[in-house]
Design an enzyme around this catalytic site. Structure first.
Site, PDB file in Angstrom:
ATOM      1  N   GLN A  55     -19.624  15.719  17.708  1.00 44.41           N
ATOM      2  CA  GLN A  55     -19.794  14.558  18.387  1.00 44.41           C
ATOM      3  C   GLN A  55     -18.702  13.953  19.143  1.00 44.41           C
ATOM      4  OE1 GLN A  55     -17.649  11.551  16.886  1.00 44.41           O
ATOM      5  NE2 GLN A  55     -18.850  10.290  18.516  1.00 44.41           N
ATOM      6  N   HIS A 200     -25.840   2.842  14.364  1.00 48.45           N
ATOM      7  CA  HIS A 200     -24.412   3.210  13.915  1.00 48.45           C
ATOM      8  C   HIS A 200     -24.335   2.713  12.743  1.00 48.45           C
ATOM      9  CE1 HIS A 200     -20.817   5.034  15.907  1.00 48.45           C
ATOM     10  NE2 HIS A 200     -20.060   4.459  14.844  1.00 48.45           N
TER      11      HIS A 200
END
Ligand SMILES: Cc1cc2nc3c(=O)[nH]c(=O)nc-3n(C[C@H](O)[C@H](O)[C@H](O)COP(=O)(O)O)c2cc1C
Length: 299
Positions: A55, A200
């Site tokens: 990521q 998120h």
């Protein structure tokens, strides 16, 4: 199995340097390593095994380039660019609890630490978690680490930069933090392989929609991979996501809770519970294969 790879586990003081990655590897699902991880890209690749994704936060361009090349060299198969953290969200609970990074030793934090002797001993033995990818980067360590802690990303990163990132990464590239058809289509136009619908985990901006609300429209509009995270806690959540068009889901806290409660085995157990829940739900639905799920199963 069509589901789950664990989301970006960042911190642990357990003896193994990458317990989250170890537990996903043991469970046969991919692991996504965060830019802000407390073990380096290379350490995780060497010691955890399994399929690894990286990521990326673009804090500084040169650092991002270095991290991408390191992930490539270390054998990571997928790059996940997170785009929904431009600045730090206002996390009221953290403010109320006096939790900040780096840790400030308020009376509340000290009381909390003393109430968790096992964590304290492990931290004394291993040291405070550090953002080791950034620490070990060649240039700009301190500035990059500070920006990462404050989640101050490079705000000038734009669509052309996404296209350039595409050109520099030869494997699968996903953009994480998408919540609209338009953004998903624009990402695809830059040549990426797919998107991760995500708010998120509700940790950045209050009142955003849940990714599952936009999933069907995005799945219809995008000719590529569509993943989803934020709030997936059970096999039934996975089933609903797949039936509505997701190719797979990412798990964040569902696995982190297991990890926090019982270390590596706790994370393995959390994943096992979700897998067995999926099998039970499929059986109850009369759908023998997860690939057979479609919107007909949802009313
Ligand atoms: C403790 C914690 C740390 C996280 N760190 C990152 C990170 O470094 N990079 C990132 O892209 N997302 C990060 N996330 C968000 C997750 O990748 C994911 O989007 C979210 O956790 C999904 O929601 P869930 O926890 O409800 O499954 C973090 C989430 C948590 C809970």
């Amino acid at each position: 199995m069509k589901l789950a790879c664990a989301a970006t586990v960042r911190r642990s003081t357990r003896s193994r340097p990458c317990p989250g990655a170890w537990s996903t590897s043991a469970s046969g699902i991919p692991f996504v390593l965060s830019t802000a991880s407390n073990a380096t890209i290379e350490e995780v690749a060497e010691r955890a095994g399994g399929e690894l994704w990286f990521q990326l936060y673009v804090v500084q361009r040169s650092l991002a380039d270095t991290l991408v090349q390191r992930a490539l060299a270390a054998g990571y198969t997928t790059l996940v660019l997170t785009v929904d953290v431009t600045v730090n969200g206002k996390r009221k609970r953290d403010l109320r609890n006096g939790f900040s990074m780096p840790l400030r030793y308020t009376p509340g934090v000290i009381a909390d630490v003393l109430a968790h002797p096992r964590w304290l001993l492990a931290t004394l033995a291993n040291g405070m978690p550090q953002m080791r990818n950034v620490q070990s980067a060649a240039a700009g360590d301190m500035a990059a680490q500070a920006a990462l802690i404050q989640r101050a990303m490079d705000a000038s990163f734009d669509w052309d930069d996404l296209a350039r990132l595409r050109a520099s990464w030869p494997h699968r590239l996903l953009v994480k933090g998408i919540l609209s058809v338009e953004d998903a289509q624009r990402c695809m136009a830059c040549g990426v392989d797919g998107v991760v619908l995500s708010n998120h985990g509700g940790r950045q901006l209050e009142s955003l929609c849940a990714p599952v609300e936009v999933l069907p429209q995005v799945a219809d509009a995008v000719n590529g991979t569509v993943l989803l995270d934020s709030g997936v806690r059970s096999g039934l959540d996975v089933i609903k996501s797949v039936a509505l068009g997701a190719d797979a889901v990412l798990l964040g806290r569902a696995v982190l809770y297991g990890l926090a409660a019982a270390g590596e085995q706790g994370a393995v157990e959390a994943i096992r519970m979700i897998k067995s829940d999926i099998d039970r739900c499929l059986a109850l639905l009369g759908c023998p294969d997860i690939a057979g799920l479609d919107r007909g199963f949802i009313r």
